[in-house]
Motif scaffolding. Structure first.
Motif, PDB file in Angstrom:
ATOM      1  N   PRO A 244     -15.848  57.330 -55.185  1.00  0.00           N
ATOM      2  CA  PRO A 244     -16.803  57.465 -54.072  1.00  0.00           C
ATOM      3  C   PRO A 244     -17.492  56.150 -53.714  1.00  0.00           C
ATOM      4  CG  PRO A 244     -17.136  59.194 -55.707  1.00  0.00           C
ATOM      5  CD  PRO A 244     -16.214  58.195 -56.320  1.00  0.00           C
ATOM      6  N   SER A 245     -17.716  55.287 -54.702  1.00  0.00           N
ATOM      7  CA  SER A 245     -18.374  54.005 -54.421  1.00  0.00           C
ATOM      8  C   SER A 245     -17.513  53.127 -53.524  1.00  0.00           C
ATOM      9  CB  SER A 245     -18.682  53.272 -55.734  1.00  0.00           C
ATOM     10  OG  SER A 245     -19.581  53.996 -56.533  1.00  0.00           O
ATOM     11  N   ILE A 246     -16.206  53.073 -53.809  1.00  0.00           N
ATOM     12  CA  ILE A 246     -15.308  52.271 -52.980  1.00  0.00           C
ATOM     13  C   ILE A 246     -15.226  52.833 -51.564  1.00  0.00           C
ATOM     14  CG2 ILE A 246     -12.907  51.544 -52.695  1.00  0.00           C
ATOM     15  CD1 ILE A 246     -12.686  51.485 -55.741  1.00  0.00           C
ATOM     16  N   ILE A 247     -15.095  54.156 -51.462  1.00  0.00           N
ATOM     17  CA  ILE A 247     -15.030  54.784 -50.138  1.00  0.00           C
ATOM     18  C   ILE A 247     -16.334  54.569 -49.379  1.00  0.00           C
ATOM     19  CG2 ILE A 247     -14.805  56.986 -48.932  1.00  0.00           C
ATOM     20  CD1 ILE A 247     -12.997  57.932 -51.200  1.00  0.00           C
ATOM     21  N   GLN A 248     -17.437  54.755 -50.073  1.00  0.00           N
ATOM     22  CA  GLN A 248     -18.743  54.571 -49.429  1.00  0.00           C
ATOM     23  C   GLN A 248     -18.939  53.134 -48.978  1.00  0.00           C
ATOM     24  OE1 GLN A 248     -22.984  56.442 -50.286  1.00  0.00           O
ATOM     25  NE2 GLN A 248     -22.456  55.012 -51.880  1.00  0.00           N
ATOM     26  N   MET A 249     -18.501  52.180 -49.782  1.00  0.00           N
ATOM     27  CA  MET A 249     -18.627  50.770 -49.426  1.00  0.00           C
ATOM     28  C   MET A 249     -17.856  50.463 -48.139  1.00  0.00           C
ATOM     29  SD  MET A 249     -17.386  47.495 -51.689  1.00  0.00           S
ATOM     30  CE  MET A 249     -15.672  48.079 -51.623  1.00  0.00           C
ATOM     31  N   VAL A 250     -16.642  50.993 -48.037  1.00  0.00           N
ATOM     32  CA  VAL A 250     -15.824  50.734 -46.849  1.00  0.00           C
ATOM     33  C   VAL A 250     -16.419  51.396 -45.616  1.00  0.00           C
ATOM     34  CG1 VAL A 250     -13.551  51.112 -45.817  1.00  0.00           C
ATOM     35  CG2 VAL A 250     -13.730  50.449 -48.223  1.00  0.00           C
ATOM     36  N   MET A 251     -16.798  52.659 -45.747  1.00  0.00           N
ATOM     37  CA  MET A 251     -17.264  53.394 -44.579  1.00  0.00           C
ATOM     38  C   MET A 251     -18.635  52.905 -44.096  1.00  0.00           C
ATOM     39  SD  MET A 251     -14.659  55.094 -44.058  1.00  0.00           S
ATOM     40  CE  MET A 251     -15.338  55.814 -42.562  1.00  0.00           C
TER      41      MET A 251
END
Length: 316
Positions: A105-112
């Motif tokens: 979730p951290s990687i996805i949240q960072m991108v979005m």
């Protein structure tokens, strides 16, 4: 004449002493540096004391714990505390699940959030201020207000017990503290000179290419800050994890909360003293829980400090 020379020499000596103690600008002398270093040491000790206390006590045996003469240096490094803590936490399996729960979730949240922040910083669209205000409101509203409706929604869509309860909100820009991360990217991209993008447009670059070829490289420190904070918050979020995952997934903070019960079941007392839980074993479990976060910080701290520094400099 001789008396005047003595007076001038005295003044010169006093001037040199003053420069030595206070410095030229009264901010680089010995007194100033001494005060600053004492303050830094005092503040650092306040923050490091609990960590040092846990580390030292986690290597103490039961005899050292009850011995009033043993304070900071144990008589021997007693590693059995960590051996038992590793078993109670089921450390290898739980660590992998925790990294998965916090990392994805951290990687996805960072991108979005970077995409959303770039959109707010670079584009004008209808009701932009209203959407921006609503985004800020999601950060102001306490999570406890939306916790039950969110849980019921996940239940209706059969998402409970899976990592999707973290992934979908992060993908839609509504992960943990996403509004704060959008603001961070918004500030970074707002400082990006428009002439760079105008030059790229003249060369035929589209908005997507401008984003990942110009905006993303300049906001590298922001990505480090967002990932680090997001990773730590997902790592420590035990309440939502217990609510959404149930018994399907677990994380180290959850296992630490039930450490005493798990220890009692795994090492039942049989009349001896060796199977009794004590503070040293609990502290060993706590150190194992926070150790991965310390490793992540030490690896990323150089870029983290750079990002914090650049975020406060206008024009960077």
């Amino acid at each position: 004449m001789k008396q005047q020379q003595v007076k001038q020499q005295s003044v010169a000596v006093l001037t040199r002493i003053r420069k030595l103690l206070l410095g030229m600008g009264e901010n680089d002398g010995i007194v100033f540096k001494l005060v600053v270093y004492l303050l830094l040491i005092g503040i650092g000790f306040i923050y490091l004391y609990p960590l040092l206390f846990m580390l030292v006590n986690s290597f103490m045996s039961l005899d050292d714990l009850v011995n009033s003469m043993v304070k900071w240096i144990p008589t021997s490094l007693y590693t059995e505390n960590y051996e038992k803590a590793l078993q109670v936490l089921n450390f290898r399996k739980t660590l992998m699940q925790t990294i998965l729960v916090a990392g994805v979730p951290s990687i996805i949240q960072m991108v979005m959030t970077s995409v959303i922040g770039y959109g707010f910083a670079r584009f004008d669209f209808p009701l932009k201020k209203l959407w921006f205000a609503l985004m800020i409101a999601t950060f102001i509203i306490p999570p406890s207000v939306t916790m039950i409706p969110t849980y019921l929604m996940f239940k209706d869509y059969h998402l409970l017990g899976t990592l999707k309860t973290y992934i979908y909100p992060a993908f839609l820009g509504q992960g943990l503290k996403s509004a704060l991360f959008i603001m961070i990217f918004y500030q970074f991209f707002k400082k990006l000179p428009v002439v760079l993008e105008e030059a790229a447009q003249i060369d035929g670059a589209g908005y997507l290419k401008m984003f990942y070829r110009i905006a993303v490289p300049t906001a590298g420190p922001a990505f480090i800050i967002v990932f680090l904070f997001s990773f730590v918050w997902y790592w420590n979020e035990s309440y939502l994890a217990a609510l959404y995952f149930g018994n399907k997934l677990t994380i180290l903070p959850l296992e630490l909360q039930k450490f005493t019960d798990s220890f009692t079941k795994m090492f039942p007392q049989s009349g001896g003293q060796g199977n009794q839980i004590n503070e040293a074993i609990k502290m060993a479990g706590t150190m194992l829980t926070i150790a991965p976060l310390l490793v992540v910080y030490f690896v990323l701290q150089r870029w983290f400090v750079e990002g914090v520094d650049r975020s406060g400099i206008t024009g960077e």
